[in-house]
Design an enzyme around this catalytic site. Structure first.
Site, mmCIF file in Angstrom:
data_model
loop_
_atom_site.group_PDB
_atom_site.id
_atom_site.type_symbol
_atom_site.label_atom_id
_atom_site.label_comp_id
_atom_site.label_asym_id
_atom_site.label_seq_id
_atom_site.Cartn_x
_atom_site.Cartn_y
_atom_site.Cartn_z
ATOM 1 N N SER A 171 -2.842 17.708 42.442
ATOM 2 C CA SER A 171 -2.847 18.917 41.626
ATOM 3 C C SER A 171 -2.687 20.107 42.560
ATOM 4 O O SER A 171 -1.821 20.115 43.431
ATOM 5 C CB SER A 171 -4.150 18.995 40.817
ATOM 6 N N LYS A 194 -0.026 22.376 36.315
ATOM 7 C CA LYS A 194 -1.160 21.894 37.092
ATOM 8 C C LYS A 194 -2.464 21.950 36.285
ATOM 9 O O LYS A 194 -3.330 21.085 36.461
ATOM 10 C CB LYS A 194 -1.287 22.693 38.392
ATOM 11 N N TYR A 253 4.401 26.944 36.447
ATOM 12 C CA TYR A 253 3.876 25.971 37.405
ATOM 13 C C TYR A 253 2.377 25.794 37.215
ATOM 14 O O TYR A 253 1.881 24.655 37.172
ATOM 15 C CB TYR A 253 4.178 26.428 38.830
ATOM 16 N N ASN A 287 2.492 12.258 43.772
ATOM 17 C CA ASN A 287 2.676 13.450 44.588
ATOM 18 C C ASN A 287 3.934 14.232 44.226
ATOM 19 O O ASN A 287 4.012 15.433 44.474
ATOM 20 C CB ASN A 287 2.737 13.040 46.064
#
Length: 275
Positions: free
Chosen positions: A136, A154, A150, A85
């Site tokens: 994700s 992901k 970013y 996480n």
């Protein structure tokens, strides 16, 4: 040994947001929880107990994940679920990011996750069992303005997890992807890295529009507890399902992108955020 009959989950980034909500939920449901964070000595909400251990883990330190695995196994005998996480969001146009900022975004969100998988995979392979859950984002399926780096991390996690689904699945290990939409966490506050555009005045108007649209879009963000519930459902799901959407906007926009196609969806996002 404490919690012999209970399953054990290790959670990275458990000091706030989705990680903390997940630690609480699994603990409430009778699991042994190893809540990891960079500074467990500073944690005040999660209290160590027979079934709750606070462990130091910095995903940027290559030696940290193996130590966390060893501590979890020493405490509870085995690990059943590993929840990746830990992460944060870099916010700003690509040109504004320094090399160090861009590298750090990938070190935390991608390479740190990889280090954790490499650390726990031998334990899972030896048991021919276990579940890796990677957090994700719908930002790993579709992009939004000013989150290009970013989004890139992901997108990387999406491809990595799909590949792991084949590789680890060979040994009976399940791989899950959690894809939240906008969530009320510190993602936009303490956990964000807002890039300085002062040396790039051409982006001022663009960023002003993006910030205003993002503020409006995130007003109805879902609580982290909602994502924790999806994570829990994924952890106990006996199927080989890979992807789990979390939040009403995720359930709305991801199917819409698939229905309309990427070009039409990109035009819609451009209208939403930059006009």
């Amino acid at each position: 040994m404490p919690g012999d009959s209970a399953k054990t989950i290790v959670i990275t980034g458990a000091s706030s947001g989705i990680g903390k909500a997940s630690a609480r939920l699994f603990h409430e449901n009778g699991w042994n929880v190893v809540a990891t964070m960079r500074r467990p000595e500073a944690e005040t909400d999660l209290q160590p107990s027979e079934r709750m251990k606070l462990v130091a883990l910095d995903v940027q330190d290559p030696e940290s994940p193996p130590r966390a695995v060893a501590e979890a196994v020493a405490a509870f005998g085995q690990i059943d679920v590993w929840l990746n996480n830990a992460g944060y969001g870099a916010f700003g146009p690509l040109e504004a990011g320094t090399r160090e900022q861009i590298i750090r975004q990938f070190e935390v969100n991608v390479f740190g996750l990889i280090a954790c998988v490499q650390a726990v995979a031998p334990h899972f392979r030896a048991r021919r069992s276990g579940t890796v859950i990677n957090v994700s984002s719908i930002g790993g399926i579709m992009t939004v303005p000013a989150f290009s780096v970013y989004n890139a991390t992901k997108f990387a996690i999406e491809g990595l997890s799909e590949g792991l689904w084949y590789e680890l699945g060979t040994f009976g290990i399940r791989v899950r992807l959690i894809e939240p939409g906008a969530i009320k966490t510190e993602f936009g506050g303490r956990s964000a890295d807002v890039w300085d555009i002062s040396r790039l005045p051409d982006y001022a108007g663009f960023m002003e529009k993006v910030r205003a649209s993002r503020t409006k879009y995130t007003q109805n963000s879902s609580p982290p507890e909602l994502v924790a519930e999806v994570i829990y459902a994924a952890a106990i799901d006996p199927s080989d399902r890979l992807r789990y959407l979390a939040g009403p906007d995720a359930r709305r926009y991801v199917p819409l992108r698939r229905l309309l196609g990427a070009p039409a969806m990109m035009r819609m996002v451009r209208r939403m955020f930059t006009r």
